[in-house]
Design a protein around this motif. Sequence first.
Motif, mmCIF file in Angstrom:
data_model
loop_
_atom_site.group_PDB
_atom_site.id
_atom_site.type_symbol
_atom_site.label_atom_id
_atom_site.label_comp_id
_atom_site.label_asym_id
_atom_site.label_seq_id
_atom_site.Cartn_x
_atom_site.Cartn_y
_atom_site.Cartn_z
ATOM 1 N N HIS A 293 31.426 35.134 57.711
ATOM 2 C CA HIS A 293 32.217 34.501 56.661
ATOM 3 C C HIS A 293 33.560 35.195 56.490
ATOM 4 N N SER A 294 33.569 36.549 56.570
ATOM 5 C CA SER A 294 34.794 37.282 56.277
ATOM 6 C C SER A 294 34.626 38.759 56.596
ATOM 7 N N VAL A 295 35.770 39.441 56.643
ATOM 8 C CA VAL A 295 35.830 40.896 56.788
ATOM 9 C C VAL A 295 36.686 41.440 55.652
ATOM 10 N N GLU A 296 36.259 42.543 55.082
ATOM 11 C CA GLU A 296 37.012 43.181 53.999
ATOM 12 C C GLU A 296 38.281 43.831 54.545
ATOM 13 N N PHE A 297 39.421 43.460 53.981
ATOM 14 C CA PHE A 297 40.714 44.075 54.301
ATOM 15 C C PHE A 297 41.098 44.887 53.068
ATOM 16 N N HIS A 298 40.793 46.183 53.122
ATOM 17 C CA HIS A 298 40.972 47.019 51.934
ATOM 18 C C HIS A 298 42.442 47.346 51.731
ATOM 19 N N MET A 299 42.885 47.228 50.483
ATOM 20 C CA MET A 299 44.287 47.441 50.170
ATOM 21 C C MET A 299 44.630 48.900 49.891
ATOM 22 N N MET A 300 43.630 49.765 49.756
ATOM 23 C CA MET A 300 43.897 51.192 49.596
ATOM 24 C C MET A 300 43.358 51.981 50.782
ATOM 25 N N HIS A 301 42.110 51.765 51.139
ATOM 26 C CA HIS A 301 41.515 52.498 52.254
ATOM 27 C C HIS A 301 41.809 51.765 53.559
ATOM 28 N N ASN A 302 43.017 51.973 54.052
ATOM 29 C CA ASN A 302 43.423 51.366 55.322
ATOM 30 C C ASN A 302 44.186 52.404 56.149
ATOM 31 N N TRP A 303 43.480 53.462 56.469
ATOM 32 C CA TRP A 303 44.067 54.628 57.118
ATOM 33 C C TRP A 303 44.252 54.417 58.619
ATOM 34 N N PHE A 304 45.388 54.923 59.131
ATOM 35 C CA PHE A 304 45.716 54.892 60.564
ATOM 36 C C PHE A 304 45.899 53.472 61.096
ATOM 37 N N TYR A 305 46.173 52.520 60.213
ATOM 38 C CA TYR A 305 46.343 51.144 60.668
ATOM 39 C C TYR A 305 47.559 51.001 61.586
ATOM 40 N N ASP A 306 48.564 51.841 61.393
ATOM 41 C CA ASP A 306 49.761 51.750 62.231
ATOM 42 C C ASP A 306 49.459 52.071 63.690
ATOM 43 N N LEU A 307 48.438 52.872 63.950
ATOM 44 C CA LEU A 307 48.101 53.242 65.325
ATOM 45 C C LEU A 307 47.531 52.066 66.114
#
Length: 383
Positions: A320-334
């Motif tokens: 149905h969906s995946v959680e896209f956390h607005m605070m815990h999104n570490w190292f996303y730039d990599l």
Amino acid sequence: MQIKSVEVKAVRIPMSGQQRNARRTWTHKPMLFCFVTAEDGTVGVGEGWTSYASTAALQATIEDDVAPLVVGRTLEEARDLNARVRDACVMSGRYGILAVALSAVEMALWDIRARQEGVPLWQLLGGTSAEVPVYASGGLYAPDKTPERLGEELVSYVQRGHRRVKIKVGGADHDTDVARVAASRAAIGPDVDLYVDAHYTKDEEAAARFADALVPHAVGWFEAPIIPDDWKGHDRLAARAPIPLCGNETLPWRTSFARLAEAGVGYLMPDVSACGGVEETLAVGNIAQEAGAELTLHSSSSAVLFLASLHVAAAHPAAHSVEFHMMHNWFYDLAGLDAVEVVEGRLRIPDRPGLGLDPHALAAALEAPMRGVGEESPVLKHG
């Protein structure tokens, strides 16, 4: 091709302590990563869930109990890792931490397999599309976050393309939390899905009362209302609640989710870094499909977990969906996730082999100084 080594790296990132959910004020974020190297030099990375526990205990479990079952074996031989780890649980009784340890190692093995094939993991798993529905997960508590400011926060997520949002409840009294839900619905309007997460803070009666109060605000699911393994409580609450229940991210193994499905929980929410890994999560999806429930994946940590969740969701028809956390999104730039766009509630997985994150870049980033954060952000960088 044999597995040459398993290496574990843990990190503890300072945070401002301004944001909290119903159980924890975020003064720091612990994370643990597992790097598995094949004899041809291919490296895969996985993550183990550590947000409310010691990384040292998990590291020891991986190094002492799980790694010896992998090192020196071929990738094909390592496919029975799940069964071997579960067999170890029979005598040790350490079901939870062994499931997390398995998750980290097994995730890295899948990363290696897809890298060696030169394809994104979702393709190796049999998926047909790189587009995955996601929801914006925020709405934490903060000293100055009035219901009006909470509404403004959620509107900002909708403006970024999200069609589903989630807020925290359970960290205030009943009336205050209902007011937060009401303000959220008023701000985002009737066409955006709204979910709430109580972090297992309520007893059965309080949860039933709160579920009734959610009905006027068209809440799509009530997540983690009572302690996760209160099976009979879930039986009764699912029968009483006028909205679907959702859970439970901290549970290990598919058998736990089969019991939730039996109770009538409408959304099964495993965490790929906690329930036993990629194959175990896919098995939970099968359980959801057979029960007429839906699969939604918990993700509130690094790009490693988020990517693994996206790939698994892309490979299962019950997702149905995946959680896209607005605070815990570490190292996303990599992983190029700092530039990714959410369009009509869907995110396209970057077209890269394996999970899509360079393990060597992550290992280097873990050695660099970490900056703390205190506010929700669309994407947080590592340095």
